[in-house]
Scaffold this active site. Structure first.
Site, short mmCIF file in Angstrom:
data_model
loop_
_atom_site.label_atom_id
_atom_site.label_comp_id
_atom_site.label_asym_id
_atom_site.label_seq_id
_atom_site.Cartn_x
_atom_site.Cartn_y
_atom_site.Cartn_z
N THR A 1 0.78 -1.24 0.00
CA THR A 1 0.00 0.00 0.00
C THR A 1 0.82 1.30 0.00
O THR A 1 1.88 1.36 0.60
CB THR A 1 -0.95 0.03 1.22
OG1 THR A 1 -1.68 -1.18 1.29
CG2 THR A 1 -1.95 1.16 1.16
N GLY B 1 -9.43 -5.84 0.99
CA GLY B 1 -8.65 -5.52 2.19
C GLY B 1 -9.18 -4.29 2.88
O GLY B 1 -10.36 -3.93 2.76
N THR C 1 -1.39 0.98 6.81
CA THR C 1 -0.74 0.02 5.91
C THR C 1 -0.41 -1.23 6.70
O THR C 1 -0.03 -1.16 7.87
CB THR C 1 0.51 0.62 5.24
OG1 THR C 1 1.22 -0.42 4.57
CG2 THR C 1 1.45 1.30 6.22
N GLY D 1 -4.51 -6.29 5.53
CA GLY D 1 -5.83 -5.66 5.47
C GLY D 1 -6.86 -6.30 6.37
O GLY D 1 -7.67 -5.59 6.99
#
Ligand code: GLY
Length: 264
Positions: A147, A177, A197, A200
């Site tokens: 991410t 996620g 981040t 997820g």
């Protein structure tokens, strides 16, 4: 934000390149901050700045978003992205294909009645706003690299959070996620913007971003609340956050390596 005596907010930006990424991926994050900061310095909005920053990271093949998005278990590339503003607007797309910069599709949903679109519906919406279909090269690099995100405040006091991901490597097609879920992968209100981040599923179960924001509302400092958010996870679950409050500079914290940078 102009208060009753006309004070103007100081612009600020913070970006991350994903929990699990090492220092070698720092240049893409630095470039994103520089681009976003340049827009703020020339009077641009937090939205324009956040989108420009995330587009740069989506176009960086080293980072897990857009062009470098991690492949699903069947070898396909499905991308998620979300944008949230301190005015209470939200837009997200999930499992979109053939889209180089998913963040630009998510941003268009800020102005629509529907705020999350998935798969072929997301792609049809992208067609309708003139975003071309193109093959996007994903990355088969291992899991644990996750991410991108930006949190930006402009001189009007508007805060914007923008996040984008290919998800974790080798997830099944159709898996969703934290990134497109408000309160989980991101949160933004008039006090604070947060981007998460990490894995997820874990972030979603804890609704990390909105819970961190709520803790900030009960009088804790920004670094304290991010530390609290990280401490909700066992040490073997990699997680990180960036955040920017209504007055402070942006910060990033993670329980693993995570390239991040800020200005303002
Ligand atoms: N944090 C990104 C994902 O799990 O999809």
């Amino acid at each position: 934000m102009k208060d009753s005596i006309g004070t103007i907010s100081s612009p600020a930006i913070v970006c991350h390149g994903g929990a699990g990424h090492s220092a070698k991926d720092q240049p893409g994050v630095d470039a994103a901050v520089e681009a976003g900061w340049g827009i703020l310095q020339s009077g641009g909005t937090a939205l324009d700045s956040a989108l420009a920053s995330v587009v740069i990271m989506e176009d960086d093949p080293a980072l897990n978003a857009g062009t470098g998005g991690r492949l699903r278990s069947d070898g396909s590339l499905h991308l998620d992205a979300a944008v949230m503003t301190s005015e209470g607007k939200f837009g997200a797309i999930t499992c979109i294909q053939q889209t180089k910069n998913p963040i630009l599709v998510a941003a268009k949903l800020l102005h629509e009645k529907v705020n999350i679109l998935a798969g072929s519906g997301a792609r049809k919406f992208a067609d309708s706003i003139g975003i071309i279909r193109e093959d996007v090269e994903g990355s088969a690099k291992p899991t644990g690299n996750d991410t991108v995100g930006a949190v930006v405040r402009d001189e009007s006091g508007l805060i914007v959070v923008a996040t984008s991901t290919g998800g974790c490597t080798s997830m099944p097609t159709g898996r969703i996620g934290d990134v497109p879920l408000p309160g989980a992968g991101l949160w933004c209100d008039e006090r604070i913007g947060i981007a998460a981040t990490g894995i997820g599923e874990q972030i979603t179960l804890k609704m990390s971003s909105v819970r961190i924001a709520d803790r900030m509302a009960s009088g804790h400092g920004i670094e304290d609340v991010l530390n609290w958010g990280i401490n909700q996870f066992p040490a073997d679950v990699e997680v990180g956050f960036i955040a920017l409050a209504s007055e402070d500079s942006g910060i990033g914290l993670a329980n693993t390596k995570m390239p991040w940078a800020s200005k303002g």
